[in-house]
Design an enzyme around this catalytic site. Structure first.
Site, PDB file in Angstrom:
ATOM      1  N   LYS A   1       0.833  -1.199   0.000  1.00 23.02           N
ATOM      2  CA  LYS A   1       0.000   0.000   0.000  1.00 23.02           C
ATOM      3  C   LYS A   1       0.872   1.255   0.000  1.00 23.02           C
ATOM      4  O   LYS A   1       2.020   1.241   0.434  1.00 23.02           O
ATOM      5  CB  LYS A   1      -0.914   0.015   1.241  1.00 23.02           C
ATOM      6  CG  LYS A   1      -1.887  -1.155   1.269  1.00 23.02           C
ATOM      7  CD  LYS A   1      -2.808  -1.122   0.068  1.00 23.02           C
ATOM      8  CE  LYS A   1      -3.760  -2.302   0.066  1.00 23.02           C
ATOM      9  NZ  LYS A   1      -4.394  -2.494  -1.214  1.00 23.02           N
ATOM     10  N   CYS A   2       0.295   2.336  -0.461  1.00 19.28           N
ATOM     11  CA  CYS A   2       0.924   3.644  -0.520  1.00 19.28           C
ATOM     12  C   CYS A   2       1.531   3.988   0.844  1.00 19.28           C
ATOM     13  O   CYS A   2       0.886   3.764   1.864  1.00 19.28           O
ATOM     14  CB  CYS A   2      -0.123   4.677  -0.920  1.00 19.28           C
ATOM     15  SG  CYS A   2       0.494   6.357  -1.048  1.00 19.28           S
ATOM     16  N   PRO A   3       2.750   4.463   0.867  1.00 12.65           N
ATOM     17  CA  PRO A   3       3.635   4.860  -0.228  1.00 12.65           C
ATOM     18  C   PRO A   3       4.691   3.817  -0.581  1.00 12.65           C
ATOM     19  O   PRO A   3       5.655   4.124  -1.279  1.00 12.65           O
ATOM     20  CB  PRO A   3       4.303   6.105   0.341  1.00 12.65           C
ATOM     21  CG  PRO A   3       4.501   5.758   1.789  1.00 12.65           C
ATOM     22  CD  PRO A   3       3.252   4.955   2.160  1.00 12.65           C
TER      23      PRO A   3
END
Length: 72
Positions: A11-13
């Protein structure tokens, strides 16, 4: 062709952080294939590439997006 970075499930980042870490070690002109399935990567990876002078193209296949990044 197998990916240079398989960021699926991250997942981001994390996808762009791992890409940046990998790219740091490589010479200009290197082509990297990155696979990611986090929707945020679709804006993060191209933005990172533009800021660093790299080019990027992407292809979606439904399950993930494949990014071809050419280091500038």
């Amino acid at each position: 062709m197998s990916p240079d970075l398989d960021a699926r499930g991250l997942k981001c980042p994390l996808p762009v952080i791992r890409l940046a870490r990998l790219a740091r070690e490589l010479p200009s002109g290197t082509t990297l294939l990155v696979l990611a399935d986090d929707p945020a990567a679709e804006s993060d990876i191209p933005a990172w590439a533009r800021m660093r002078g790299h080019s990027v193209t992407l292809e979606r296949d439904g399950e993930h997006t494949a990014y071809t990044v050419v280091l500038g």
